[in-house]
Design a protein around this motif. Structure first.
Motif, PDB file in Angstrom:
ATOM      1  N   GLU A  22      85.030 -57.738 -92.855  1.00  0.00           N
ATOM      2  CA  GLU A  22      85.456 -58.953 -93.541  1.00  0.00           C
ATOM      3  C   GLU A  22      84.367 -59.997 -93.314  1.00  0.00           C
ATOM      4  N   LEU A  70      75.093 -55.874 -98.118  1.00  0.00           N
ATOM      5  CA  LEU A  70      75.819 -56.900 -98.866  1.00  0.00           C
ATOM      6  C   LEU A  70      74.857 -57.874 -99.539  1.00  0.00           C
ATOM      7  N   HIS A 108      84.563 -64.087 -98.391  1.00  0.00           N
ATOM      8  CA  HIS A 108      83.342 -63.791 -99.153  1.00  0.00           C
ATOM      9  C   HIS A 108      83.361 -62.324 -99.586  1.00  0.00           C
ATOM     10  N   SER A 109      83.604 -61.416 -98.638  1.00  0.00           N
ATOM     11  CA  SER A 109      83.595 -59.985 -98.918  1.00  0.00           C
ATOM     12  C   SER A 109      84.571 -59.279 -97.978  1.00  0.00           C
ATOM     13  N   TYR A 163      81.184 -62.714 -89.886  1.00  0.00           N
ATOM     14  CA  TYR A 163      81.772 -61.412 -90.188  1.00  0.00           C
ATOM     15  C   TYR A 163      82.504 -60.871 -88.975  1.00  0.00           C
TER      16      TYR A 163
END
Length: 106
Positions: free
Chosen positions: A30, A55, A40-41, A76
């Motif tokens: 994450e 990424l 974000h992702s 992250y």
């Protein structure tokens, strides 16, 4: 089997010699914007470290002669699993919980 989430870590900045610290195994990652906590992702993958390294977090500036534009501060966290199937199942549970929370908050 799913392990617990790592602590939030600053996403490495390009050109600073910083490294990603993540499992080289299946799991979930994450990535969020540090200032707001906005997502974000997110993904369930075969190799967490590789997925984070690939990424697309940088972009080229149209005016800077190919130099990177100012990047947002990202953080992250990771969670290792024994298989990609376990990672996908855990990710689906998390998405279900988020959708339930958001529908109750609306």
């Amino acid at each position: 089997m799913i392990s617990k989430w790592s602590e939030w870590k600053r996403y490495p900045r390009a050109g600073k010699g910083e490294n990603i610290e993540a499992p080289i195994s299946p799991g979930i990652y994450e990535v969020r914007f540090a200032g707001t906590g906005a997502l974000h992702s997110f993904g369930a993958v075969d190799n967490v470290a590789q997925a984070l390294a690939l990424l697309p977090v940088a972009s080229k500036s149209w005016f800077g002669r190919g130099e990177p534009a100012r990047l947002p501060e990202l953080e992250y966290r990771t969670c290792a699993t024994s298989t990609k199937a376990a990672a996908k199942a855990a990710a689906e549970r998390m998405i279900g919980r988020r959708e339930t929370y958001m529908s109750g908050a609306a």
